[in-house]
Scaffold this motif. Structure first.
Motif, PDB file in Angstrom:
ATOM      1  N   VAL A  95      79.077  -1.448  23.144  1.00  0.00           N
ATOM      2  CA  VAL A  95      78.245  -2.596  23.505  1.00  0.00           C
ATOM      3  C   VAL A  95      78.795  -3.878  22.880  1.00  0.00           C
ATOM      4  CG1 VAL A  95      76.161  -1.166  23.670  1.00  0.00           C
ATOM      5  CG2 VAL A  95      76.718  -2.316  21.524  1.00  0.00           C
ATOM      6  N   ALA A  96      78.291  -4.989  23.353  1.00  0.00           N
ATOM      7  CA  ALA A  96      78.576  -6.286  22.745  1.00  0.00           C
ATOM      8  C   ALA A  96      77.356  -6.691  21.927  1.00  0.00           C
ATOM      9  CB  ALA A  96      78.851  -7.331  23.824  1.00  0.00           C
ATOM     10  N   LEU A  97      77.582  -7.159  20.718  1.00  0.00           N
ATOM     11  CA  LEU A  97      76.486  -7.675  19.896  1.00  0.00           C
ATOM     12  C   LEU A  97      76.385  -9.166  20.150  1.00  0.00           C
ATOM     13  CD1 LEU A  97      77.193  -5.779  16.548  1.00  0.00           C
ATOM     14  CD2 LEU A  97      75.617  -5.165  18.391  1.00  0.00           C
ATOM     15  N   LEU A  98      75.217  -9.605  20.549  1.00  0.00           N
ATOM     16  CA  LEU A  98      75.015 -10.998  20.930  1.00  0.00           C
ATOM     17  C   LEU A  98      74.571 -11.843  19.751  1.00  0.00           C
ATOM     18  CD1 LEU A  98      73.221 -10.436  24.352  1.00  0.00           C
ATOM     19  CD2 LEU A  98      75.670 -10.544  23.854  1.00  0.00           C
ATOM     20  N   ASN A  99      74.848 -13.117  19.817  1.00  0.00           N
ATOM     21  CA  ASN A  99      74.432 -14.067  18.796  1.00  0.00           C
ATOM     22  C   ASN A  99      72.991 -14.470  19.086  1.00  0.00           C
ATOM     23  OD1 ASN A  99      73.841 -16.507  17.433  1.00  0.00           O
ATOM     24  ND2 ASN A  99      76.014 -16.862  17.135  1.00  0.00           N
ATOM     25  N   GLN A 148      70.945 -16.340  17.430  1.00  0.00           N
ATOM     26  CA  GLN A 148      70.648 -17.759  17.221  1.00  0.00           C
ATOM     27  C   GLN A 148      70.989 -18.563  18.479  1.00  0.00           C
ATOM     28  OE1 GLN A 148      68.906 -18.589  14.560  1.00  0.00           O
ATOM     29  NE2 GLN A 148      69.105 -16.485  13.857  1.00  0.00           N
ATOM     30  N   GLN A 149      72.127 -18.254  19.059  1.00  0.00           N
ATOM     31  CA  GLN A 149      72.535 -18.939  20.296  1.00  0.00           C
ATOM     32  C   GLN A 149      71.532 -18.681  21.417  1.00  0.00           C
ATOM     33  OE1 GLN A 149      74.922 -21.189  19.190  1.00  0.00           O
ATOM     34  NE2 GLN A 149      75.933 -20.775  21.122  1.00  0.00           N
ATOM     35  N   LEU A 150      70.905 -17.516  21.402  1.00  0.00           N
ATOM     36  CA  LEU A 150      69.929 -17.142  22.426  1.00  0.00           C
ATOM     37  C   LEU A 150      68.507 -17.558  22.050  1.00  0.00           C
ATOM     38  CD1 LEU A 150      71.394 -13.620  23.155  1.00  0.00           C
ATOM     39  CD2 LEU A 150      71.484 -15.626  24.663  1.00  0.00           C
ATOM     40  N   ASP A 151      68.366 -18.238  20.906  1.00  0.00           N
ATOM     41  CA  ASP A 151      67.062 -18.706  20.427  1.00  0.00           C
ATOM     42  C   ASP A 151      66.094 -17.536  20.202  1.00  0.00           C
ATOM     43  OD1 ASP A 151      65.383 -20.663  19.462  1.00  0.00           O
ATOM     44  OD2 ASP A 151      64.602 -21.229  21.435  1.00  0.00           O
ATOM     45  N   LEU A 152      66.613 -16.477  19.579  1.00  0.00           N
ATOM     46  CA  LEU A 152      65.810 -15.300  19.249  1.00  0.00           C
ATOM     47  C   LEU A 152      65.948 -15.007  17.763  1.00  0.00           C
ATOM     48  CD1 LEU A 152      66.751 -13.049  22.289  1.00  0.00           C
ATOM     49  CD2 LEU A 152      64.544 -14.164  21.871  1.00  0.00           C
ATOM     50  N   GLY A 153      65.468 -15.932  16.942  1.00  0.00           N
ATOM     51  CA  GLY A 153      65.751 -15.873  15.523  1.00  0.00           C
ATOM     52  C   GLY A 153      64.740 -15.190  14.632  1.00  0.00           C
ATOM     53  N   ILE A 154      63.666 -14.642  15.183  1.00  0.00           N
ATOM     54  CA  ILE A 154      62.636 -14.077  14.310  1.00  0.00           C
ATOM     55  C   ILE A 154      62.576 -12.562  14.452  1.00  0.00           C
ATOM     56  CG2 ILE A 154      60.171 -14.010  13.793  1.00  0.00           C
ATOM     57  CD1 ILE A 154      59.987 -16.906  14.578  1.00  0.00           C
ATOM     58  N   ASP A 155      62.733 -11.864  13.310  1.00  0.00           N
ATOM     59  CA  ASP A 155      62.521 -10.423  13.236  1.00  0.00           C
ATOM     60  C   ASP A 155      61.096 -10.189  12.743  1.00  0.00           C
ATOM     61  OD1 ASP A 155      65.100  -8.822  13.623  1.00  0.00           O
ATOM     62  OD2 ASP A 155      65.757 -10.381  12.234  1.00  0.00           O
ATOM     63  N   VAL A 156      60.377  -9.360  13.463  1.00  0.00           N
ATOM     64  CA  VAL A 156      59.021  -9.002  13.067  1.00  0.00           C
ATOM     65  C   VAL A 156      58.970  -7.486  12.896  1.00  0.00           C
ATOM     66  CG1 VAL A 156      56.571  -9.184  13.623  1.00  0.00           C
ATOM     67  CG2 VAL A 156      58.182 -10.879  14.548  1.00  0.00           C
ATOM     68  N   PHE A 157      58.470  -7.049  11.761  1.00  0.00           N
ATOM     69  CA  PHE A 157      58.272  -5.626  11.527  1.00  0.00           C
ATOM     70  C   PHE A 157      56.793  -5.348  11.771  1.00  0.00           C
ATOM     71  CE2 PHE A 157      62.104  -6.787   9.415  1.00  0.00           C
ATOM     72  CZ  PHE A 157      62.958  -5.763   9.779  1.00  0.00           C
ATOM     73  N   VAL A 158      56.534  -4.492  12.734  1.00  0.00           N
ATOM     74  CA  VAL A 158      55.171  -4.220  13.186  1.00  0.00           C
ATOM     75  C   VAL A 158      54.791  -2.811  12.737  1.00  0.00           C
ATOM     76  CG1 VAL A 158      53.640  -4.127  15.181  1.00  0.00           C
ATOM     77  CG2 VAL A 158      55.588  -5.711  15.182  1.00  0.00           C
ATOM     78  N   PHE A 159      53.708  -2.738  11.978  1.00  0.00           N
ATOM     79  CA  PHE A 159      53.215  -1.469  11.437  1.00  0.00           C
ATOM     80  C   PHE A 159      52.009  -1.044  12.261  1.00  0.00           C
ATOM     81  CE2 PHE A 159      55.034  -4.187   8.206  1.00  0.00           C
ATOM     82  CZ  PHE A 159      56.019  -3.371   7.666  1.00  0.00           C
ATOM     83  N   ILE A 160      52.090   0.139  12.837  1.00  0.00           N
ATOM     84  CA  ILE A 160      51.050   0.597  13.761  1.00  0.00           C
ATOM     85  C   ILE A 160      50.413   1.874  13.232  1.00  0.00           C
ATOM     86  CG2 ILE A 160      50.650   1.543  16.073  1.00  0.00           C
ATOM     87  CD1 ILE A 160      52.813  -0.372  17.072  1.00  0.00           C
ATOM     88  N   LYS A 161      49.085   1.872  13.291  1.00  0.00           N
ATOM     89  CA  LYS A 161      48.321   3.079  12.987  1.00  0.00           C
ATOM     90  C   LYS A 161      47.537   3.461  14.234  1.00  0.00           C
ATOM     91  CE  LYS A 161      47.658   2.066   8.090  1.00  0.00           C
ATOM     92  NZ  LYS A 161      46.669   1.856   7.011  1.00  0.00           N
ATOM     93  N   THR A 162      47.437   4.749  14.462  1.00  0.00           N
ATOM     94  CA  THR A 162      46.636   5.242  15.580  1.00  0.00           C
ATOM     95  C   THR A 162      45.699   6.326  15.070  1.00  0.00           C
ATOM     96  OG1 THR A 162      46.689   6.232  17.776  1.00  0.00           O
ATOM     97  CG2 THR A 162      48.389   6.948  16.238  1.00  0.00           C
ATOM     98  N   ASN A 163      44.597   6.492  15.768  1.00  0.00           N
ATOM     99  CA  ASN A 163      43.708   7.609  15.447  1.00  0.00           C
ATOM    100  C   ASN A 163      43.794   8.674  16.533  1.00  0.00           C
ATOM    101  OD1 ASN A 163      42.372   6.308  17.481  1.00  0.00           O
ATOM    102  ND2 ASN A 163      40.688   5.586  16.215  1.00  0.00           N
ATOM    103  N   GLN A 164      44.799   8.539  17.393  1.00  0.00           N
ATOM    104  CA  GLN A 164      45.036   9.511  18.466  1.00  0.00           C
ATOM    105  C   GLN A 164      46.439  10.078  18.305  1.00  0.00           C
ATOM    106  OE1 GLN A 164      43.821   8.254  22.416  1.00  0.00           O
ATOM    107  NE2 GLN A 164      42.944   6.402  21.500  1.00  0.00           N
ATOM    108  N   HIS A 165      46.517  11.375  18.204  1.00  0.00           N
ATOM    109  CA  HIS A 165      47.825  12.025  18.023  1.00  0.00           C
ATOM    110  C   HIS A 165      48.016  13.114  19.076  1.00  0.00           C
ATOM    111  CE1 HIS A 165      48.654   9.944  14.255  1.00  0.00           C
ATOM    112  NE2 HIS A 165      47.367  10.094  14.000  1.00  0.00           N
ATOM    113  N   ASN A 166      47.573  12.820  20.280  1.00  0.00           N
ATOM    114  CA  ASN A 166      47.704  13.801  21.364  1.00  0.00           C
ATOM    115  C   ASN A 166      48.859  13.419  22.285  1.00  0.00           C
ATOM    116  OD1 ASN A 166      46.617  12.037  23.583  1.00  0.00           O
ATOM    117  ND2 ASN A 166      44.822  12.059  22.226  1.00  0.00           N
TER     118      ASN A 166
END
Length: 150
Positions: free
Chosen positions: A52-56, A58-76
């Motif tokens: 693959v090619a790794l894209l820049n 910043q050039q694509l204006d996608l500069g924010i990494d968000v780590f999203v923590f998810i909890k569920t009460n359904q495990h089916n």
């Protein structure tokens, strides 16, 4: 099992997948034909999944990494299938992990800004019921690599 030549090839390709076979062969002191065969063998054996090619971002204006923590009460199976299907259609999710411990899932999401994250969040929660969602925004990327240690 990988020998030192295979490992050298893999390390070179991790750094630059656009290298020609001739360049790789020269770097590892091998002739082109055996080098090409080794690369083909590594692909056929599943050591190389894709190139693959790794894209820049910043050039694509996608500069924010968000780590999203998810909890569920359904495990089916039905909920898991719904959740996995939701992730497939959300291009902002670059990585997703099922976790042990207090959090059920961890996502790494890349967006332009807080508004884009808010739109992503609303889209996610509309697709699948979640017990709790919390997010942390990365302030600085200190280390980033796609190369695995061999």
């Amino acid at each position: 099992m990988l020998d030192s030549t295979d490992k050298a090839i893999l390390n070179l390709l991790q750094q630059d997948a656009s290298l020609s076979v001739a360049d790789i062969a020269e770097t590892i002191n091998l002739t082109v034909s055996p080098c090409w065969r080794r690369i083909q063998n590594l692909e056929n054996r599943g050591y190389i999944e894709k190139r693959v090619a790794l894209l820049n971002r910043q050039q694509l204006d996608l500069g924010i990494d968000v780590f999203v923590f998810i909890k569920t009460n359904q495990h089916n199976d039905e909920w898991i299938e719904q959740f996995y299907s939701a992730l497939e259609v959300l291009p902002e999710v670059l990585e997703a992990y099922r976790m042990s411990g207090d959090v059920d899932y961890l996502l790494r999401v890349v967006v332009k800004d807080i508004s884009a994250y808010d739109a992503f969040y609303k889209n996610l929660v509309s697709k699948v019921p979640l017990a709790d969602v919390s997010s942390s925004f990365a302030m600085e990327r200190i280390k980033f690599t796609t190369a695995v240690p061999i």
